[in-house]
Structures are given as C-alpha cells and as structure tokens.
Design a protein around this motif. Sequence first.
Motif: not given
Lengths: 149, 149
Positions: A139-140, B39, A132, B91, B20, A136
Amino acid sequence: MTKPRKNAQILDQSTSVKSEHIRVPALQPNEHQGPDCRAVASVLSRVGDKWSVLVIMMLIDKPLRFNEMKRMIGGISQRMLTLTLRGLERDGLVTRTVFPTIPPRVDYELTDLGRGLALPVKALGQWAFEHRPEIEGAREAFDTRNGKG
Amino acid sequence: MTKPRKNAQILDQSTSVKSEHIRVPALQPNEHQGPDCRAVASVLSRVGDKWSVLVIMMLIDKPLRFNEMKRMIGGISQRMLTLTLRGLERDGLVTRTVFPTIPPRVDYELTDLGRGLALPVKALGQWAFEHRPEIEGAREAFDTRNGKG
DNA sequence: CTGTATCCGACGTGATACTG
DNA sequence: CAGTATCACGTCGGATACAG
C-alpha cells in the motif's frame, strides 16, 4: 438494472434486519453465477461486515451479554451492535436468550453453525495477520509511486 | 422531493483509491484492538467487498484483460471494476501490465500474495456453499416468526 | 439493562459521457 | 480497448432521544 426487491418501502432504516445485506445484481454470464454464487456472496459480505467477525470472535470463548460486548468493542454504537446481532441471529449464527428478570438480561451465544464459520474465518484472519507487513508495504509503495510519482 | 440535499459536497468520488476501505473507529478497550486488529479488519473488508473475491477467483486460472473480466462478471460497471482492480493492486494482490499497443491492452494477474489469499478465501467460500441451506433456512425461519409471527 | 425510533452526514455504487 | 470525470441516489453508520 438494479434488482427490484420485494418492495421498496419507506426506507425502514431503524433496527430491522431485512436486507440480504448485499445486493448482488444480475450476474448472468458464464461461470461465476447462479443462486449458489449469490448465497456465497451474502456470507462473504457478512465476513466483510464491520462488526460481525469481531462479535463472533468474542463469543467463541463464552456467551456474553449485550453491554459486555458493547464495552469490549468500545467503538460500536448501540444501534450497530443490535443490528449486527440481529443479522447474526437471522443467519442462525448466534442465539439470543432473554432472561425475564429485572433488570432484563440477554445472553448471546454462538450456535454450532456460528462456531463452524469461525474456523475458516480464523484461518483467513491468521493469513491477514501474517501477511500484514506485505500488504501494508504494498500500500505504501503504491501510494508513493502513485501519489507523488 | 422529500429530502432536498443541497449539501451535496463535491467529494472526490472518482476513480481514486484512497480510503483504507474500512473506517475502523477507535477500538480502545481490552483485547480486540490495536493496530493488528485494524489491519486484519481491512483485509476482511476486502473479502467482504462486493467484487474483489469474484475478481480474485477469476484470476486464479490465468491472467485476464480488463474487458474479459467485465464480460465474465456481467453485472459490474466499468467504474467498479476499475476501483476493485486498483484496490487489489494497491494491496499487492494483483499486478497490472500495460502493453503499449493500439488498441491498448492491459493484463491483470494474481501475485503470489493474491494466490495465497485465495486459499483461505476458498475455504471460506466452500464453507458458505456447504452450509448455504442452513443459513437460508435460518433466514426464512427468522423472517417468518419475526415478520408475521 | 436492553433495546427501538429518528435525524443526518458520509460513503458505495451505477449510469452516463468523455478521453487517449 | 481501457480507462477517467461527474452526477444521482440509496444505504450505512453514528448520535441522540425515548421505551419496556
């Protein structure tokens, strides 16, 4: 060329469970096709389904009643819980047992097939959980260099 | 003209990658919630995505160019391939490498993260493949006793 | 309690045309 | 070749009302 299904009837949008849940078009090329691939895709689509996996996970421990599940999930509407359960029942993943009492009582329970599916799904879920942070973070990073590069 | 939709608002429907990819509502209850669950759900939704898994599987062997993949899949539109690849890139599952030649050339390749995801996905796919007859049988049985009793 | 029917907005997807 | 922009349309999913 979207596949012509049996019959495009009057948009039965109620609580019936007719669609194959994914409309795999005509994959005709080289290797990633055939009825096999299509069948696999329809199972994967169930995994990607908004609620199905959640329901399966809840049922691993013990059978549950309709409103028990509804309460446990919280964000689900009656309609979607019904549709989800019907879909799972249609695929032979859960059983639906009606007790003709008053008030009526309906238990949902995983079949052996459903319990079997839960294993690889859990593996996938565990992978997702473990990675995860990386996802994440990616993605950021992507959004940052792409949103205000 | 049964349903005039004058309300067609100008959505940003182009090739941006903003959502998302799953809209997990407010799961507030007891145990199946929290940011973790959310998530995980977003990863599962990618697996259930119509094309993502197919793309990942194609990229396992070797990197591919845009139109190579388009040809291999066959049924995919340019738009959806772009969106799928952007989502995977966001991702952190694939990398996108541009060679500034003429004509331009863009290679897509799995990252380590992507290769890691491929493993549980393949396990799931294998399960789906092995149990395909049972699922299809269950579907037919369900449809029969439910469609024409 | 356990659903089913209906309305309606939001999103996903394909087709098509255009750009660098 | 590798996209991006725009439009059309179907399906998904929530809210609500109704039924057994």
